[in-house]
Write a protein that holds these residues in place. Sequence first.
Motif, PDB file in Angstrom:
ATOM      1  N   ALA A   1      31.098  50.700  38.554  1.00  0.00           N
ATOM      2  CA  ALA A   1      32.273  50.323  39.342  1.00  0.00           C
ATOM      3  C   ALA A   1      31.890  49.378  40.480  1.00  0.00           C
ATOM      4  N   VAL A   2      30.826  49.707  41.206  1.00  0.00           N
ATOM      5  CA  VAL A   2      30.401  48.850  42.320  1.00  0.00           C
ATOM      6  C   VAL A   2      29.948  47.484  41.803  1.00  0.00           C
ATOM      7  N   THR A   3      29.201  47.478  40.717  1.00  0.00           N
ATOM      8  CA  THR A   3      28.747  46.209  40.147  1.00  0.00           C
ATOM      9  C   THR A   3      29.930  45.356  39.711  1.00  0.00           C
ATOM     10  N   GLY A   4      30.915  45.973  39.075  1.00  0.00           N
ATOM     11  CA  GLY A   4      32.109  45.242  38.656  1.00  0.00           C
ATOM     12  C   GLY A   4      32.868  44.658  39.833  1.00  0.00           C
ATOM     13  N   ARG A   5      33.037  45.455  40.892  1.00  0.00           N
ATOM     14  CA  ARG A   5      33.749  44.978  42.086  1.00  0.00           C
ATOM     15  C   ARG A   5      33.004  43.830  42.760  1.00  0.00           C
ATOM     16  N   VAL A   6      31.700  43.973  42.894  1.00  0.00           N
ATOM     17  CA  VAL A   6      30.910  42.920  43.526  1.00  0.00           C
ATOM     18  C   VAL A   6      30.966  41.638  42.688  1.00  0.00           C
ATOM     19  N   THR A   7      30.881  41.776  41.379  1.00  0.00           N
ATOM     20  CA  THR A   7      30.963  40.616  40.495  1.00  0.00           C
ATOM     21  C   THR A   7      32.316  39.932  40.625  1.00  0.00           C
ATOM     22  N   GLN A   8      33.389  40.704  40.642  1.00  0.00           N
ATOM     23  CA  GLN A   8      34.723  40.122  40.824  1.00  0.00           C
ATOM     24  C   GLN A   8      34.826  39.406  42.167  1.00  0.00           C
ATOM     25  N   TRP A   9      34.278  39.998  43.225  1.00  0.00           N
ATOM     26  CA  TRP A   9      34.313  39.394  44.547  1.00  0.00           C
ATOM     27  C   TRP A   9      33.568  38.058  44.558  1.00  0.00           C
TER      28      TRP A   9
ATOM     29  N   ARG B   1      35.582  35.428  42.679  1.00  0.00           N
ATOM     30  CA  ARG B   1      36.698  34.959  43.511  1.00  0.00           C
ATOM     31  C   ARG B   1      36.217  34.002  44.595  1.00  0.00           C
TER      32      ARG B   1
END
Length: 119
Positions: free
Chosen positions: A101-109, A112
């Motif tokens: 979850a953290v990796t996915g969020r950081v990647t999305q950030w 963006r």
Amino acid sequence: MNYILELLVILSISFIGEILHFLIPLPVPASIYGLVIMFAALTSGLLKLEKVQKTARFLIDIMAIMFIPAAVGLMEQWSSLRTFLLPAAVITVLVTIIVLAVTGRVTQWVIRKEEEQKK
């Protein structure tokens, strides 16, 4: 002969990591010191990738075989480990989900931010 020289380079860097582990009073494994040294040498150009690439690929190819002794050791200690199996499995699953979850969020950030910079 090339494989032997490449292996000597890799082992030398690993040995330097062992020395640093002995000299520096931090709870950092010697292999991490070796990885950092190898990374620094490769990224700085001090060590060319071609000087270790063939042997490194070979070592990666046989990596699964290297886990056999550890697996046998776990099997020998099964009676001691059995009591910790359920808590360890739960912790492993939870930590894996959190890391994903953290990796996915950081990647999305990061994606963006890169898109905003392009605009």
